[in-house]
Scaffold this motif. Structure first.
Motif, PDB file in Angstrom:
ATOM      1  N   ALA A 127      33.358  44.372  43.864  1.00 34.08           N
ATOM      2  CA  ALA A 127      32.381  43.616  43.103  1.00 34.08           C
ATOM      3  C   ALA A 127      31.190  44.513  42.832  1.00 34.08           C
ATOM      4  O   ALA A 127      30.863  45.396  43.622  1.00 34.08           O
ATOM      5  N   CYS A 128      30.565  44.295  41.678  1.00 34.20           N
ATOM      6  CA  CYS A 128      29.312  44.977  41.337  1.00 34.20           C
ATOM      7  C   CYS A 128      29.500  46.492  41.208  1.00 34.20           C
ATOM      8  O   CYS A 128      30.604  46.972  41.014  1.00 34.20           O
ATOM      9  N   GLY A 129      28.420  47.249  41.295  1.00 29.51           N
ATOM     10  CA  GLY A 129      28.456  48.691  41.106  1.00 29.51           C
ATOM     11  C   GLY A 129      27.666  49.126  39.890  1.00 29.51           C
ATOM     12  O   GLY A 129      26.931  48.339  39.279  1.00 29.51           O
ATOM     13  N   LEU A 130      27.831  50.384  39.539  1.00 32.24           N
ATOM     14  CA  LEU A 130      27.029  51.000  38.482  1.00 32.24           C
ATOM     15  C   LEU A 130      27.885  51.937  37.651  1.00 32.24           C
ATOM     16  O   LEU A 130      28.532  52.843  38.175  1.00 32.24           O
ATOM     17  N   ASN A 131      27.931  51.719  36.326  1.00 33.17           N
ATOM     18  CA  ASN A 131      28.466  52.709  35.384  1.00 33.17           C
ATOM     19  C   ASN A 131      27.547  52.739  34.174  1.00 33.17           C
ATOM     20  O   ASN A 131      26.379  53.079  34.330  1.00 33.17           O
ATOM     21  N   SER A 132      28.014  52.354  32.999  1.00 33.37           N
ATOM     22  CA  SER A 132      27.103  52.334  31.847  1.00 33.37           C
ATOM     23  C   SER A 132      26.097  51.198  31.947  1.00 33.37           C
ATOM     24  O   SER A 132      25.123  51.150  31.199  1.00 33.37           O
ATOM     25  N   SER A 133      26.345  50.273  32.860  1.00 33.92           N
ATOM     26  CA  SER A 133      25.397  49.198  33.147  1.00 33.92           C
ATOM     27  C   SER A 133      25.512  48.822  34.611  1.00 33.92           C
ATOM     28  O   SER A 133      26.419  49.251  35.319  1.00 33.92           O
ATOM     29  N   VAL A 134      24.583  48.010  35.081  1.00 33.16           N
ATOM     30  CA  VAL A 134      24.672  47.464  36.425  1.00 33.16           C
ATOM     31  C   VAL A 134      25.661  46.306  36.377  1.00 33.16           C
ATOM     32  O   VAL A 134      25.528  45.407  35.556  1.00 33.16           O
ATOM     33  N   ARG A 135      26.655  46.332  37.248  1.00 29.70           N
ATOM     34  CA  ARG A 135      27.772  45.413  37.132  1.00 29.70           C
ATOM     35  C   ARG A 135      27.587  44.149  37.978  1.00 29.70           C
ATOM     36  O   ARG A 135      26.957  44.191  39.044  1.00 29.70           O
ATOM     37  N   GLY A 136      28.182  43.066  37.506  1.00 25.64           N
ATOM     38  CA  GLY A 136      28.249  41.837  38.275  1.00 25.64           C
ATOM     39  C   GLY A 136      29.660  41.286  38.301  1.00 25.64           C
ATOM     40  O   GLY A 136      29.882  40.145  38.673  1.00 25.64           O
ATOM     41  N   ASP A 137      30.640  42.103  37.903  1.00 27.02           N
ATOM     42  CA  ASP A 137      32.017  41.644  37.795  1.00 27.02           C
ATOM     43  C   ASP A 137      32.759  41.762  39.117  1.00 27.02           C
ATOM     44  O   ASP A 137      32.259  42.313  40.092  1.00 27.02           O
ATOM     45  N   PHE A 138      33.979  41.288  39.124  1.00 23.05           N
ATOM     46  CA  PHE A 138      34.762  41.138  40.344  1.00 23.05           C
ATOM     47  C   PHE A 138      36.235  41.428  40.008  1.00 23.05           C
ATOM     48  O   PHE A 138      36.801  40.847  39.082  1.00 23.05           O
ATOM     49  N   TRP A 139      36.859  42.351  40.752  1.00 27.23           N
ATOM     50  CA  TRP A 139      38.235  42.770  40.498  1.00 27.23           C
ATOM     51  C   TRP A 139      39.070  42.635  41.769  1.00 27.23           C
ATOM     52  O   TRP A 139      38.560  42.828  42.880  1.00 27.23           O
ATOM     53  N   GLU A 140      40.360  42.361  41.575  1.00 30.02           N
ATOM     54  CA  GLU A 140      41.309  42.303  42.686  1.00 30.02           C
ATOM     55  C   GLU A 140      42.409  43.339  42.478  1.00 30.02           C
ATOM     56  O   GLU A 140      42.946  43.486  41.377  1.00 30.02           O
ATOM     57  N   TYR A 141      42.732  44.069  43.556  1.00 29.78           N
ATOM     58  CA  TYR A 141      43.822  45.046  43.532  1.00 29.78           C
ATOM     59  C   TYR A 141      44.962  44.539  44.398  1.00 29.78           C
ATOM     60  O   TYR A 141      44.763  44.184  45.571  1.00 29.78           O
ATOM     61  N   THR A 142      46.175  44.503  43.833  1.00 25.74           N
ATOM     62  CA  THR A 142      47.367  44.100  44.568  1.00 25.74           C
ATOM     63  C   THR A 142      48.172  45.343  44.902  1.00 25.74           C
ATOM     64  O   THR A 142      48.666  46.035  44.001  1.00 25.74           O
ATOM     65  N   ALA A 143      48.290  45.634  46.192  1.00 28.25           N
ATOM     66  CA  ALA A 143      48.927  46.875  46.614  1.00 28.25           C
ATOM     67  C   ALA A 143      50.397  46.941  46.219  1.00 28.25           C
ATOM     68  O   ALA A 143      50.914  48.004  45.871  1.00 28.25           O
ATOM     69  N   SER A 144      51.096  45.805  46.256  1.00 30.20           N
ATOM     70  CA  SER A 144      52.534  45.810  45.982  1.00 30.20           C
ATOM     71  C   SER A 144      52.868  46.182  44.547  1.00 30.20           C
ATOM     72  O   SER A 144      53.937  46.722  44.266  1.00 30.20           O
ATOM     73  N   THR A 145      51.930  45.922  43.633  1.00 33.26           N
ATOM     74  CA  THR A 145      52.160  46.265  42.220  1.00 33.26           C
ATOM     75  C   THR A 145      51.315  47.434  41.747  1.00 33.26           C
ATOM     76  O   THR A 145      51.527  47.941  40.646  1.00 33.26           O
ATOM     77  N   ASP A 146      50.325  47.852  42.568  1.00 36.01           N
ATOM     78  CA  ASP A 146      49.401  48.921  42.196  1.00 36.01           C
ATOM     79  C   ASP A 146      48.665  48.571  40.906  1.00 36.01           C
ATOM     80  O   ASP A 146      48.484  49.405  40.025  1.00 36.01           O
ATOM     81  N   LEU A 147      48.224  47.309  40.805  1.00 36.21           N
ATOM     82  CA  LEU A 147      47.543  46.842  39.605  1.00 36.21           C
ATOM     83  C   LEU A 147      46.240  46.142  39.960  1.00 36.21           C
ATOM     84  O   LEU A 147      46.117  45.491  41.001  1.00 36.21           O
ATOM     85  N   TRP A 148      45.259  46.276  39.051  1.00 38.26           N
ATOM     86  CA  TRP A 148      43.968  45.612  39.168  1.00 38.26           C
ATOM     87  C   TRP A 148      43.907  44.441  38.184  1.00 38.26           C
ATOM     88  O   TRP A 148      44.409  44.528  37.068  1.00 38.26           O
TER      89      TRP A 148
END
Length: 365
Positions: free
Chosen positions: A287-308
């Protein structure tokens, strides 16, 4: 201007400062709940670790040249904060924290020499014993009171090689791993494991890129993931799986839109520095972080599929429960996950705490 300062400046002046960072306004899973505000000073760049029912906040930065040494803990079950023993030595920000064998550890970080008005990169390591107590001055309201608080810090073996800030860390049951980061020599990738029984560090050969502001987390007592961050070439898009039983690294799919397939079409904003990372149920969340903007998004990574996956998950900015931020602290005990503190700019710091409930439908549209 350094690469890091350029990135920060771009983020702070971006028109997308409060980006929702999703391709849809309809979110299926992931509910954020407000919890008790952090009782210490609002800050960013603190170190953290988890011991049992508690998540700990140690040190950090709250403006100008002020590095902090106070420490606090959050009770998952009671939803309350309590001051604990302050870390000895140099007040620090951007240190690495991990837990192992029932103790917490803080190492590295950036200090400040008030005499020479210069920053210093630290390599001392401190062990926090939650069963001990310490008598110290604490601030209660406007009063300073000398009292006994939970916890006791003990010196441990210095971090090998050079001091640094923005190192990443991994907590296993009986071992901690700390590596990468930044100092006056530039971006770093050397990585080490710490054994609390022998009080010794040993090298872990990490094959990935140099980075600062990356993120790493264990999904079990033998497997961890490492990625994100930035170096002189830009943001890091390599993502790695570490198996400590075999002491091997496996490179997973890049966290960028690099293939001709559709799975990574939405990965354009996934790469970042200073995200908050946690894991449970064999899944990784950022969640959150910094790239071209300050982030407020949220991502899930599933190890079995190697996908976000992002589209189905609620950003922390929905319903104004929290603001986009970076350098926020994540706590996770394998069952519950929390996020606290962090900053949105060089003058906006946070002290609120929120809990992620990842598999609950967010009905409030």
């Amino acid at each position: 201007m350094s690469k890091l300062n350029t990135a920060v400046a771009a983020a702070l002046f971006s028109l997308a400062l409060f980006s929702s960072c999703t391709s849809s306004n309809s979110y299926t899973y992931g509910k954020w709940e407000t919890k008790a505000d952090f009782d210490g000073k609002a800050r960013w760049g603190a170190a953290s670790f988890v011991i049992g029912d508690y998540g700990y906040v140690v040190g950090g930065y709250n403006g100008k040249t002020v590095r902090l040494s106070d420490a606090w803990r959050y009770s998952f079950s009671n939803n309350s904060w309590e001051q604990v023993a302050s870390i000895p030595g140099t007040p620090r920000r951007e240190a690495a924290g991990f837990s192992a064998d029932g103790y917490g550890f803080v190492t590295t970080g950036q200090g400040f020499d008030g005499t020479t008005q210069t920053t210093t990169y630290l390599r001392d390591t401190w062990k926090f014993d939650p069963s001990g107590t310490t008598t110290q001055d604490v601030i209660i309201g406007t009063d300073t009171i000398n009292k006994t608080v939970p916890g006791k810090w003990l010196p441990a073996a210095d971090f090998p090689y050079t001091g640094r800030k923005d190192a990443l860390s991994i907590s296993f049951s009986d071992e901690g791993i700390v590596g990468c980061g930044y100092n006056d020599d530039g971006y770093l990738k050397d990585t080490y494991s710490y054994n609390p029984t022998t009080d010794k560090w040993s090298i872990v050969a990490f094959p990935g890129s140099k980075r600062q502001g990356g993120a790493a987390v264990a999904v079990s007592d033998s497997v961890a993931y490492l990625g994100f961050g930035m170096n002189s070439s830009g943001y890091n898009y390599d993502f790695w799986k570490y198996n400590r039983k075999t002491n091997t690294w496996t490179q997973e799919r890049d966290i960028a839109d690099r293939s001709s397939d559709s799975y990574d079409d939405d990965y354009g904003t996934l790469g970042r520095m200073y995200p908050s990372i946690f894991a449970f149920n064999n899944r990784v969340y950022i969640a959150c972080g910094l790239n071209s903007s300050v982030r407020g998004d949220f991502w899930e990574y599933t190890a079995s599929t190697d996908l976000w996956n992002q589209d189905s998950f609620t950003p922390i900015t929905k319903h104004s429960i929290a603001s986009s931020r970076y350098m926020a602290l994540p706590f996770c005990n394998g069952k519950r996950a929390f996020l606290t503190t962090g900053c949105q700019s060089t003058s906006t710091y946070f002290d609120n705490t929120i809990e992620l409930v990842p598999d609950v439908h967010d009905d409030d549209d």
